[in-house]
Design a protein around this motif. Sequence first.
Motif, PDB file in Angstrom:
ATOM      1  N   TYR A 185      13.432  23.185  41.366  1.00 20.66           N
ATOM      2  CA  TYR A 185      12.559  22.568  40.476  1.00 20.66           C
ATOM      3  C   TYR A 185      11.974  21.453  41.338  1.00 20.66           C
ATOM      4  N   ARG A 241       2.173  17.933  36.831  1.00 16.67           N
ATOM      5  CA  ARG A 241       2.343  18.362  35.276  1.00 16.67           C
ATOM      6  C   ARG A 241       3.485  19.088  35.147  1.00 16.67           C
ATOM      7  N   THR A 242       4.085  19.026  34.011  1.00 15.85           N
ATOM      8  CA  THR A 242       5.133  20.033  33.711  1.00 15.85           C
ATOM      9  C   THR A 242       4.853  21.366  33.495  1.00 15.85           C
ATOM     10  N   GLY A 243       3.500  21.621  33.002  1.00  8.55           N
ATOM     11  CA  GLY A 243       3.208  22.820  32.798  1.00  8.55           C
ATOM     12  C   GLY A 243       2.947  23.928  33.997  1.00  8.55           C
ATOM     13  N   ALA A 245       6.238  24.558  35.653  1.00  5.76           N
ATOM     14  CA  ALA A 245       6.929  25.872  35.078  1.00  5.76           C
ATOM     15  C   ALA A 245       6.231  26.946  35.418  1.00  5.76           C
ATOM     16  N   LEU A 299       8.409  26.377  30.065  1.00  2.00           N
ATOM     17  CA  LEU A 299       8.594  24.952  29.599  1.00  2.00           C
ATOM     18  C   LEU A 299      10.065  24.874  29.163  1.00  2.00           C
ATOM     19  N   SER A 358      13.262  22.991  30.563  1.00  2.00           N
ATOM     20  CA  SER A 358      13.391  21.625  29.962  1.00  2.00           C
ATOM     21  C   SER A 358      14.948  21.177  30.323  1.00  2.00           C
ATOM     22  N   ARG A 385      14.736  19.830  33.787  1.00  2.00           N
ATOM     23  CA  ARG A 385      13.774  18.580  33.834  1.00  2.00           C
ATOM     24  C   ARG A 385      14.777  17.458  33.141  1.00  2.00           C
ATOM     25  N   GLY A 433       3.795  15.179  29.316  1.00  2.00           N
ATOM     26  CA  GLY A 433       3.299  16.474  29.916  1.00  2.00           C
ATOM     27  C   GLY A 433       3.433  16.117  31.454  1.00  2.00           C
TER      28      GLY A 433
END
Length: 97
Positions: free
Chosen positions: A32, A46-48, A51, A58, A62, A65, A80
């Motif tokens: 990650y 950005r988390t999107g 992923a 996501l 999760s 993260r 986000g």
Amino acid sequence: MSSPRSRGYRRQLEAGLYATRYERASPREKEYLQVMASLAVGGRARTGQIAAAPGRGLAELSPIRDRLIRKGVVWASAPGELAFSVPGFSEYVSSRR
């Protein structure tokens, strides 16, 4: 150009603070972090996008993260968005490939 003194500080950070944070991460957490570092601009990603890079959702990422946030390696800098909690850590993670 960096001075010998600044290179010495950088080596101390890498051997201490950065290495400790990175080595505490599980293999999935390291993956990650690698993806996040590859996408980071100014230490933020950005988390999107994180992923999407390994083709996971996501919801699947999760828990990873959340563990990294609890460990103090990253933090939610905006909705986000994640940021590395220590300046320069993104470059360190990128160098671990």
